[in-house]
Each structure stands twice: as C-alpha cells, then as structure tokens.
Scaffold this motif. Structure first.
Motif, mmCIF file in Angstrom:
data_model
loop_
_atom_site.group_PDB
_atom_site.id
_atom_site.type_symbol
_atom_site.label_atom_id
_atom_site.label_comp_id
_atom_site.label_asym_id
_atom_site.label_seq_id
_atom_site.Cartn_x
_atom_site.Cartn_y
_atom_site.Cartn_z
ATOM 1 N N ASN A 107 -33.879 22.577 10.586
ATOM 2 C CA ASN A 107 -34.368 21.204 10.478
ATOM 3 C C ASN A 107 -34.615 20.666 11.878
ATOM 4 O O ASN A 107 -33.839 20.932 12.803
ATOM 5 C CB ASN A 107 -33.336 20.302 9.805
ATOM 6 C CG ASN A 107 -33.098 20.618 8.347
ATOM 7 O OD1 ASN A 107 -31.961 20.737 7.925
ATOM 8 N ND2 ASN A 107 -34.158 20.737 7.564
ATOM 9 N N TRP A 112 -29.403 16.367 8.296
ATOM 10 C CA TRP A 112 -28.982 17.546 7.553
ATOM 11 C C TRP A 112 -28.515 17.225 6.138
ATOM 12 O O TRP A 112 -27.534 17.787 5.644
ATOM 13 C CB TRP A 112 -27.917 18.336 8.323
ATOM 14 C CG TRP A 112 -28.384 18.783 9.680
ATOM 15 C CD1 TRP A 112 -29.674 18.824 10.140
ATOM 16 C CD2 TRP A 112 -27.574 19.241 10.766
ATOM 17 N NE1 TRP A 112 -29.734 19.280 11.422
ATOM 18 C CE2 TRP A 112 -28.449 19.549 11.849
ATOM 19 C CE3 TRP A 112 -26.208 19.436 10.933
ATOM 20 C CZ2 TRP A 112 -27.980 20.029 13.064
ATOM 21 C CZ3 TRP A 112 -25.750 19.914 12.144
ATOM 22 C CH2 TRP A 112 -26.625 20.208 13.195
ATOM 23 N N HIS A 290 -32.119 21.576 3.543
ATOM 24 C CA HIS A 290 -31.021 21.646 4.526
ATOM 25 C C HIS A 290 -30.186 22.873 4.236
ATOM 26 O O HIS A 290 -30.342 23.527 3.198
ATOM 27 C CB HIS A 290 -30.151 20.386 4.490
ATOM 28 C CG HIS A 290 -29.584 20.084 3.119
ATOM 29 N ND1 HIS A 290 -28.577 20.832 2.552
ATOM 30 C CD2 HIS A 290 -29.900 19.124 2.215
ATOM 31 C CE1 HIS A 290 -28.280 20.342 1.353
ATOM 32 N NE2 HIS A 290 -29.088 19.310 1.122
ATOM 33 N N HIS A 302 -22.630 19.602 3.659
ATOM 34 C CA HIS A 302 -23.671 19.603 4.692
ATOM 35 C C HIS A 302 -23.689 18.230 5.327
ATOM 36 O O HIS A 302 -22.830 17.396 5.054
ATOM 37 C CB HIS A 302 -25.039 19.986 4.101
ATOM 38 C CG HIS A 302 -25.467 19.158 2.935
ATOM 39 N ND1 HIS A 302 -26.150 17.979 3.064
ATOM 40 C CD2 HIS A 302 -25.294 19.346 1.597
ATOM 41 C CE1 HIS A 302 -26.397 17.479 1.871
ATOM 42 N NE2 HIS A 302 -25.880 18.278 0.951
ATOM 43 N N GLY A 310 -27.963 22.561 9.555
ATOM 44 C CA GLY A 310 -29.367 22.443 9.916
ATOM 45 C C GLY A 310 -30.101 23.763 9.899
ATOM 46 O O GLY A 310 -31.304 23.813 10.193
#
Length: 364
Positions: A107, A112, A290, A302, A310
């Motif tokens: 990402n 995230w 994510h 996460h 990420g």
C-alpha cells in the motif's frame, strides 16, 4: 510515496517500451477488477500457514485442514489453496508480491485498513488526510470507475458488486452514477433474471454472521448474473469473507473462503472466455486492500500498528498482459498503480495527474 531509486528506473524503461503504442495496439475492450479483502500474500504464495493451519484456537476441528490444504512443499500448498491462481494465472498471466524474490507490492497509504486501501486501488493514489476511517462517507476522490462512466463509450456500462456495505460510499454511487450492489442490497429493476430473483430470495432468508458484510456467494451470484445479462464493459467485484473470518480468528473459515473465492474467480474467467463480447478482449486484475500480521496473535489484525499490514499482492491476465507468471523481478510496486494501468490497457490517458504511474510489466 514511491521507492524512487528502483521505481524511476523501471518507469523510464516502461516509457521507452510503450511510447510507440497507440490505442489501436491494445486488444483490451473490457475490464474485470477483483479484490479479496485482507487476503495475505503469505497464503497466496505459500499456501496454508504452518503456524496456523492446525492451531486448535483458530481451527474448530483439529486436523480438519490437513488433508485438503497441507503439504511440506509451499509450492504444492499454494496450488491446493488457489488452483486457478497457480494453474491458470501463473501460466497465462502475472502474479506480483512474492517477497522471497524481492518482488514487493505495498500500500502507498499508511492506514492499512479497508477504505483507504480501496480508495487507493480505485482512485490511483493514497489520501491519508481525508480517507482515514471506514465510516460511510462519500469518497471525495473520483475513482477509475467514475472516470470511465463519464465517457460516452463506457457510460452505463460500469457496474460494481461488493460484500461490504460501505462500497456505495467508496465508489460514491450518488455522484458517480455507477450502480453499486453491496452489503444486503437486492437486485432491482425490470426484467430480473431467474438467477437474480433466486439470489434476492436467498439473501433475504440467509443473513450470514455479520451486520455489514454479506456472504460472498451472494456477491458472486449478482456479479455473474450481471455479466451474463447486462454485459458491462467494466465490472468491479469485491469479496469480503476472508477479512471478516480473519478478524474473528477463524483460520479454517479464512482458508476455506480463500479457496472458494479462487473458484469464484475461475467461474468469472471461464464465462469471459466463453462469451464473444469478452473472449480475448478482457483483462482481469486481482488484488487486495491491505495485508495482515504474521504471528498467531497478529494475523487476525491489520492497521498502522501492525508492521506487515501494508504488504499486499496483485495479479493480472488478459490479451495485453505478457504471460510472465510469478514475477521474480526485484522491485517495488503499489496498488495505486492499478488505476492508471487499467486506463493504459484500454488505450486511454488517466485523467488524474495525482495517480501513480502504470505497471510496465503488466502491459505489452
């Protein structure tokens, strides 16, 4: 936003390779974009996790996953879990994100979690200042779906289906005009197909375990019915079960859902290859919003407090995507690159200058 030392060299090469291509050089006329919420790259590339596969705290029936999902060889395990990925995508398309080869996908947003991740995929850039929660707030950014729906050749031919009830806001259905069937929405309108009528009935009767996320079987049924009967040129399908089962610490359900989603993706691809409008004229891109943690306690979570969250992956297959299989080229990619890549393989310029450059290896 980008790892410039590696990325800029790749992008410069990309410009040289494709500078002579015109819109007529691309064969893609239709796009299928698919996301699996919170699906870890670890399972995609290594199959069932040895740390989690028989943990009695995360698997309801001890040893119930072993026969179907376990082999000492991770290459065999991943085929057991996602056979379409490793029998079709790995031979006819491309799969990015195996960090064992230094092929990194991340990402570019630092949140995230879901809404920021989907905004990044769909708009082509991170917006951590404004997209920093999962609240049902209309996305201020224009997504690739909205841009395409504004074009005469795509207007009314862009559709989205999602298991999570926040997708109408992520796509900004009200402003974009892109119809979004998500959460517990029913198929609406005249001349509903038999599949849509039956799915409406079953979804009304089978609510599933979560308040804001329906079971992926309903999302799949609506999306396939749309492909068969409404023939969109751009279809976005967002599956959700993998993330929700992971949050509940049910590794068995997470694994079963991942395998079932692989089946769903195969169903879509098989239909595409059987239909004259889509066959050899459709590119399918698959990714996640994510990553997740990697320990027995963090895998279910996460967000910015989980260092590995990420880390993601992506895949593509279609007439303009070289059959490079599992990508082992060292480098850094982001999900933000997908939006401009989709426009490029349609022979179009992406309207938003903030969006990340396209992925050179994914395009001929």
């Amino acid at each position: 936003m980008f790892k410039k030392s590696i990325f800029c060299a790749f992008f410069g090469l990309f410009l040289i390779q494709t500078s002579s291509l015109s819109a007529q050089d691309y064969k893609t006329e239709n796009i299928i974009l698919i996301t699996l919420d919170g699906m870890r790259w670890q399972e995609v590339f290594k199959g069932a996790d040895s740390l989690l596969v028989d943990d009695t705290g995360m698997v309801k029936v001890p040893c119930s996953l072993i026969e179907d999902f376990w082999d000492e060889n991770p290459v065999e395990r991943r085929k057991m879990l996602m056979p379409f990925f490793w029998n079709t995508l790995a031979t006819e398309g491309q799969i990015y994100g195996n960090r064992a080869f230094g092929n990194k996908v991340d990402n570019s947003n630092k949140m995230w979690f879901s809404y920021p991740g989907y905004n990044e995929v769909l708009s082509g850039f991170a917006d951590d200042q404004r997209i920093n929660s999962n609240d049902k707030i209309n996305n201020p950014n224009i997504t690739l779906l909205e841009y395409l729906n504004r074009m005469p050749e795509f207007q009314g031919k862009v559709m989205a289906f999602g298991s999570w009830d926040v997708f109408p806001f992520i796509v900004n259905e009200e402003r974009s005009g892109v119809p979004v069937n998500a959460g517990f929405d029913l198929a609406e309108g005249e001349n509903l197909s038999p599949e849509e009528i039956l799915t409406n009935k079953l979804q009304s009767e089978i609510r599933g375990p979560w308040g804001g996320v329906r079971l992926d079987a309903f999302t799949q049924s609506y999306a396939l019915a749309a492909l068969k009967n409404k023939k969109p040129r751009v279809l976005y399908v967002a599956y959700g079960e993998t993330d929700d089962w992971a949050h509940e610490n049910h590794y068995d359900q997470y694994i079963w859902s991942a395998k079932q989603t692989d089946v769903y993706i195969k169903e879509i691809w098989d239909f595409i290859q059987s239909d004259p409008q889509y066959k050899d004229k459709t590119t399918m891109i698959i990714t996640t919003d994510h990553g997740r943690g990697i320990s027995k306690t963090s895998w279910r979570s996460h967000g910015e407090s989980v260092p590995e969250a990420g880390e993601i992956w992506m895949a593509a297959i279609g007439p303009d995507t070289p059959a490079s299989g599992e990508m082992k080229l060292q480098g850094q990619w982001q999900s933000a690159m997908i939006a401009r890549t989709i426009f490029q393989i349609l022979g179009l310029d992406y309207p938003d200058t903030k969006a990340a450059p396209s992925i050179k290896e994914m395009v001929k």
